[in-house]
Design an enzyme around this catalytic site. Structure first.
Site, short mmCIF file in Angstrom:
data_model
loop_
_atom_site.label_atom_id
_atom_site.label_comp_id
_atom_site.label_asym_id
_atom_site.label_seq_id
_atom_site.Cartn_x
_atom_site.Cartn_y
_atom_site.Cartn_z
N TYR A 51 0.85 -1.18 0.00
CA TYR A 51 0.00 0.00 0.00
C TYR A 51 0.89 1.24 0.00
O TYR A 51 1.88 1.29 -0.72
CB TYR A 51 -0.98 -0.07 1.18
CG TYR A 51 -2.16 0.85 1.03
CD1 TYR A 51 -2.96 0.83 -0.12
CD2 TYR A 51 -2.48 1.75 2.05
CE1 TYR A 51 -4.03 1.68 -0.26
CE2 TYR A 51 -3.57 2.60 1.91
CZ TYR A 51 -4.33 2.57 0.75
OH TYR A 51 -5.40 3.41 0.62
N LYS A 106 -20.76 -20.07 -10.23
CA LYS A 106 -20.09 -19.88 -11.51
C LYS A 106 -18.66 -19.41 -11.29
O LYS A 106 -17.71 -19.87 -11.95
CB LYS A 106 -20.86 -18.85 -12.33
CG LYS A 106 -20.51 -18.84 -13.80
CD LYS A 106 -21.23 -19.96 -14.52
CE LYS A 106 -21.10 -19.85 -16.01
NZ LYS A 106 -22.05 -20.70 -16.72
N GLU A 148 -24.69 -13.70 -17.62
CA GLU A 148 -25.24 -14.93 -17.07
C GLU A 148 -26.71 -14.75 -16.71
O GLU A 148 -27.09 -13.76 -16.06
CB GLU A 148 -24.46 -15.31 -15.80
CG GLU A 148 -24.73 -16.70 -15.31
CD GLU A 148 -24.05 -17.76 -16.15
OE1 GLU A 148 -24.53 -18.91 -16.13
OE2 GLU A 148 -23.05 -17.44 -16.81
#
Length: 404
Positions: A51, A106, A148
């Site tokens: 970071y 999925k 989808e």
């Protein structure tokens, strides 16, 4: 597994309440996926590189050359799995929240079978303009978009517009994943029955996303005699009740398709492909050509039960895992995206899909039989074979931004 209600927005279902004793609910508790770091964060030195202040150098490099994002962020290996919840499995229009377990699943399949990171995104809108605009605004985060469970015919316009607007792969799996694996299974079923693509007569029951995409794919592969059937019968140029997509289907199939019911169309046909969720009479299947091929792909109830189909057909396939020849999209989409991401393809072409179908079919090899025309979803060779076919085709077609 294929489960595509076509022409309907909702499938009747019983009300299901969470059952803490049910192992399925136990598996889903808390979701099926998580975000994990790929770099260590052990001390202040790691923090300074991961970071601030170290990350600023990478940000500046990407600002100077946006292409660097594909090398120094997750973009190059991450796909958005996007739905509006309007055509979920065999459940229909259940909304974005209820669609999330499927989208998570999925994403898990993407990772397990293709090594592709995928993020489920369920949108609280069914407006085509809003969906397209939202995905376009999200696109810089991802290397590809997998649409989808979006209902037909809206799914066709959404995909078309996104392909025009974005320079990353956009793939509607309900259409193209289904079509690729159906073609792969059909190639081998024709080998078993000693037929050629150019000679067969095909009936597709269902004119939703999957049915239309299968028709397109079969035509690209060389099939010429195709009839597509919806709830009103065979789609043909003489009908006056067709939407834009079905009018296009009528134009494409008008040389052979004739007015009539699915039973009329099946008389003498070589192949039945069911993606409708309806029921086809046994006598209609009995009227098909000798050594027929029947793919009844609706889940959980095929258009023709495999036991019935086997009385008349030489090769039978379903979308279920408890019968031979399971037509499962997981054979396709992980490898398609793996290959497209690896070469940073600008889109997924018809050539890539055809190459993927042939790659899947070829894996069966010497094990080919009437009960084995398609590899298992757990065959470890599948994703890599599809990926290679996609990358080779992308390079040959000039669609690869990473040519080597």
């Amino acid at each position: 597994m294929v489960a595509t209600p076509t022409d309907t927005n909702m499938i009747d279902m019983q009300t299901v309440s969470p059952d803490p004793e049910d192992p399925i609910f136990a598996l889903h508790r808390g979701g099926k996926m998580e975000i994990s770091a790929t770099v260590p964060l052990r001390d202040a030195a790691d923090l300074a590189m991961t970071y601030t202040p170290g990350v600023a150098r990478v940000c500046e490099a990407i600002a100077a050359d946006p292409e660097a994002a594909h090398e120094y962020t997750w973009v190059s290996n991450t796909v958005a799995v996007v739905t509006d919840g309007t055509a979920v499995l065999g459940l229909g229009d259940i909304g974005p929240a209820a669609a999330m377990p499927v989208m998570e699943g999925k994403a898990v399949l993407f990772k397990q079978f293709g090594g592709v990171d995928a993020i489920p995104i369920a949108l609280a809108t069914t407006d085509v303009d809003e969906i397209v605009e939202t995905i376009v605004r999200l696109a810089p985060t991802f290397g590809g978009i997998n649409l989808e469970d979006i209902s037909s015919p809206r799914c066709f316009e959404i995909e078309r517009r996104l392909i025009e607007l974005l320079d990353i792969p956009v793939f509607h799996d309900d259409q193209h994943g289904t079509a690729v694996v159906v073609l792969a299974a059909l190639i081998n079923a024709l080998r078993v029955t000693d037929r050629d693509l150019e000679d067969i007569k095909v009936v597709i029951s269902g004119a939703g996303a999957a049915g239309v995409a299968i028709m397109k794919m079969l035509q690209s592969a060389g099939v010429r005699k195709i009839a597509v059937v919806d709830r009103s019968g065979v789609i043909h140029p003489g009908r006056d009740d067709l939407n834009e997509v079905k009018r296009w289907v009528a134009e494409q199939t008008g040389d052979w398709a004739r007015s009539g019911t699915v039973s009329d169309a099946l008389a003498g046909a070589d192949v039945l492909i069911g993606v409708s969720g309806g029921t086809i009479p046994e006598e209609a299947v009995a009227s098909m050509a000798r050594d027929a091929i029947v793919f009844g792909l609706a889940n959980p109830t095929p258009e023709v039960h495999p036991d019935v189909a086997s009385r008349y057909a030489r090769v039978v396939a379903t979308g279920r895992s408890d019968f031979p020849n399971q037509i499962n999209n997981v054979l396709v989409f992980p490898g398609i995206f793996r290959g497209a991401l690896d070469v940073r393809a600008t889109r997924i072409s018809e050539g890539m899909k055809l190459a993927a179908a042939h790659a899947i079919a070829d894996l069966v090899g010497d094990d080919l039989s009437a009960t084995h025309v398609i590899p298992s979803p757990f065959d470890p060779r599948v994703a890599s074979a599809v990926s290679r076919a996609v990358t080779d085709t992308a390079r040959r077609e000039g669609l690869a931004r990473r040519p080597y």
